[in-house]
Write a protein that holds these residues in place. Structure first.
Motif, PDB file in Angstrom:
ATOM      1  N   GLY A  86       9.046   4.240   5.357  1.00 55.23           N
ATOM      2  CA  GLY A  86       8.585   3.537   6.445  1.00 55.23           C
ATOM      3  C   GLY A  86       9.377   2.341   6.923  1.00 55.23           C
ATOM      4  N   MET A  87      10.578   2.047   6.205  1.00 57.06           N
ATOM      5  CA  MET A  87      11.599   1.111   6.609  1.00 57.06           C
ATOM      6  C   MET A  87      12.740   1.445   7.667  1.00 57.06           C
ATOM      7  N   VAL A  88      12.099   1.462   8.938  1.00 55.25           N
ATOM      8  CA  VAL A  88      12.938   1.719   9.992  1.00 55.25           C
ATOM      9  C   VAL A  88      12.251   0.840  11.170  1.00 55.25           C
ATOM     10  N   GLY A  89      13.151  -0.003  11.921  1.00 56.34           N
ATOM     11  CA  GLY A  89      12.630  -0.689  13.080  1.00 56.34           C
ATOM     12  C   GLY A  89      13.800  -0.181  14.346  1.00 56.34           C
ATOM     13  N   THR A  90      13.112  -0.663  15.613  1.00 56.52           N
ATOM     14  CA  THR A  90      13.725  -0.357  16.688  1.00 56.52           C
ATOM     15  C   THR A  90      14.357  -1.573  17.431  1.00 56.52           C
ATOM     16  N   VAL A  91      15.552  -1.399  18.043  1.00 55.30           N
ATOM     17  CA  VAL A  91      16.101  -2.382  18.814  1.00 55.30           C
ATOM     18  C   VAL A  91      16.230  -1.893  20.208  1.00 55.30           C
ATOM     19  N   VAL A  92      15.357  -2.309  21.334  1.00 54.11           N
ATOM     20  CA  VAL A  92      15.785  -2.156  22.586  1.00 54.11           C
ATOM     21  C   VAL A  92      16.580  -2.969  23.420  1.00 54.11           C
ATOM     22  N   VAL A  93      17.601  -2.615  23.830  1.00 51.64           N
ATOM     23  CA  VAL A  93      18.547  -3.299  24.770  1.00 51.64           C
ATOM     24  C   VAL A  93      18.534  -2.961  26.338  1.00 51.64           C
ATOM     25  N   LYS A  94      17.838  -4.043  27.092  1.00 53.45           N
ATOM     26  CA  LYS A  94      17.697  -3.660  28.206  1.00 53.45           C
ATOM     27  C   LYS A  94      18.699  -4.410  29.200  1.00 53.45           C
TER      28      LYS A  94
ATOM     29  N   ASP B  24       0.731  -1.253  -0.129  1.00 52.56           N
ATOM     30  CA  ASP B  24       0.016   0.143   0.078  1.00 52.56           C
ATOM     31  C   ASP B  24       0.749   1.327  -0.015  1.00 52.56           C
ATOM     32  N   GLY B  25       1.948   1.416  -0.666  1.00 47.40           N
ATOM     33  CA  GLY B  25       2.808   2.463  -0.933  1.00 47.40           C
ATOM     34  C   GLY B  25       3.879   2.654   0.314  1.00 47.40           C
ATOM     35  N   LYS B  26       3.735   1.806   1.098  1.00 48.12           N
ATOM     36  CA  LYS B  26       4.686   1.986   2.344  1.00 48.12           C
ATOM     37  C   LYS B  26       5.526   0.774   2.177  1.00 48.12           C
ATOM     38  N   MET B  27       6.897   0.923   2.832  1.00 41.48           N
ATOM     39  CA  MET B  27       7.957  -0.093   2.776  1.00 41.48           C
ATOM     40  C   MET B  27       8.088  -0.427   4.366  1.00 41.48           C
TER      41      MET B  27
ATOM     42  N   ASN C  60      13.417 -10.985   2.436  1.00 41.66           N
ATOM     43  CA  ASN C  60      12.847  -9.841   1.566  1.00 41.66           C
ATOM     44  C   ASN C  60      11.683 -10.666   0.759  1.00 41.66           C
ATOM     45  N   ASN C  61      10.355 -10.124   1.094  1.00 43.19           N
ATOM     46  CA  ASN C  61       9.331 -10.950   0.564  1.00 43.19           C
ATOM     47  C   ASN C  61       8.703  -9.852  -0.577  1.00 43.19           C
ATOM     48  N   GLY C  62       9.473  -8.623  -0.556  1.00 41.79           N
ATOM     49  CA  GLY C  62       9.076  -7.695  -1.639  1.00 41.79           C
ATOM     50  C   GLY C  62       9.424  -7.684  -2.915  1.00 41.79           C
ATOM     51  N   ASP C  63       9.175  -6.881  -3.763  1.00 42.56           N
ATOM     52  CA  ASP C  63       9.645  -6.806  -5.125  1.00 42.56           C
ATOM     53  C   ASP C  63      10.951  -6.058  -5.588  1.00 42.56           C
ATOM     54  N   LEU C  64      11.384  -5.297  -4.545  1.00 36.53           N
ATOM     55  CA  LEU C  64      12.584  -4.334  -4.734  1.00 36.53           C
ATOM     56  C   LEU C  64      13.635  -4.938  -3.667  1.00 36.53           C
ATOM     57  N   GLU C  65      14.856  -4.384  -4.170  1.00 40.67           N
ATOM     58  CA  GLU C  65      15.780  -4.788  -3.208  1.00 40.67           C
ATOM     59  C   GLU C  65      15.804  -3.891  -1.997  1.00 40.67           C
ATOM     60  N   HIS C  66      16.099  -4.514  -0.886  1.00 38.90           N
ATOM     61  CA  HIS C  66      16.079  -3.835   0.495  1.00 38.90           C
ATOM     62  C   HIS C  66      17.557  -4.034   1.157  1.00 38.90           C
TER      63      HIS C  66
END
Length: 161
Positions: A153-161, A59-62, A83-89
């Motif tokens: 939108g292709m960004v994620g977070t890792v929290v190290v505790k 839907d227009g988001k990565m 990578n389940n997408g149609d583009l390189e990531h």
């Protein structure tokens, strides 16, 4: 100057130019003499918790799924990257500041390949792995630094505790 002296001088200049060109290149570049901002490369011979991360466009988001991961200090993670997408990531694991700096470099060099301990570029419908030890506390991120992907939108977070 005699020929051997000319060659020696030329080699010295080439060496100095190479050192100068590489000076100051740490993460977000490809030389990691000062270390990595998000921990250290893991040891594939040691146990690791497996975390699958899927990359895709929809839907227009990565996006990355999941886009948030919690780990314990000194925990080793084996990221199974699909990578389940149609583009390189890409999956680039670092501090937000380092990833933002490297994203600027990527805008000038969009075809830069990543196959580093903390970064992989993955073709569509392909997989890869990263084994990582989170030896630093804090919040880090994984992002796709191909121009336009992080912004989509292709960004994620890792929290190290």
């Amino acid at each position: 100057m005699r020929k051997p002296e000319v060659y020696a001088a030329a080699l010295a200049l080439i060496g100095a130019a190479t050192i100068s060109a590489n000076a100051g290149v740490g993460e977000p570049g490809h030389s990691h003499g000062a270390g990595y901002s998000a921990g250290e490369p893991g040891d594939s011979k040691k146990p690791a918790r497996i975390v699958q991360v899927v990359m895709r466009e929809s839907d227009g988001k990565m996006q990355f799924i999941p886009d948030r991961i919690e780990v314990r200090a000194d925990e080793q993670i084996k990221f199974v990257l699909k990578n389940n997408g149609d583009l390189e990531h890409e999956f680039v694991l670092a501090s937000t500041a380092d990833n933002l700096k490297h994203a600027e470099v990527m805008k000038k060099n969009p075809d830069m390949e990543h196959d580093d301990p903390n970064a992989k570029r993955i073709d569509p419908k392909k997989s890869s792995e990263i084994v990582w030890k989170f030896s630093k506390l804090g919040q880090f991120e994984f992002a796709c630094l191909i121009p336009g992907h992080r912004e989509s939108g292709m960004v994620g977070t890792v929290v190290v505790k």
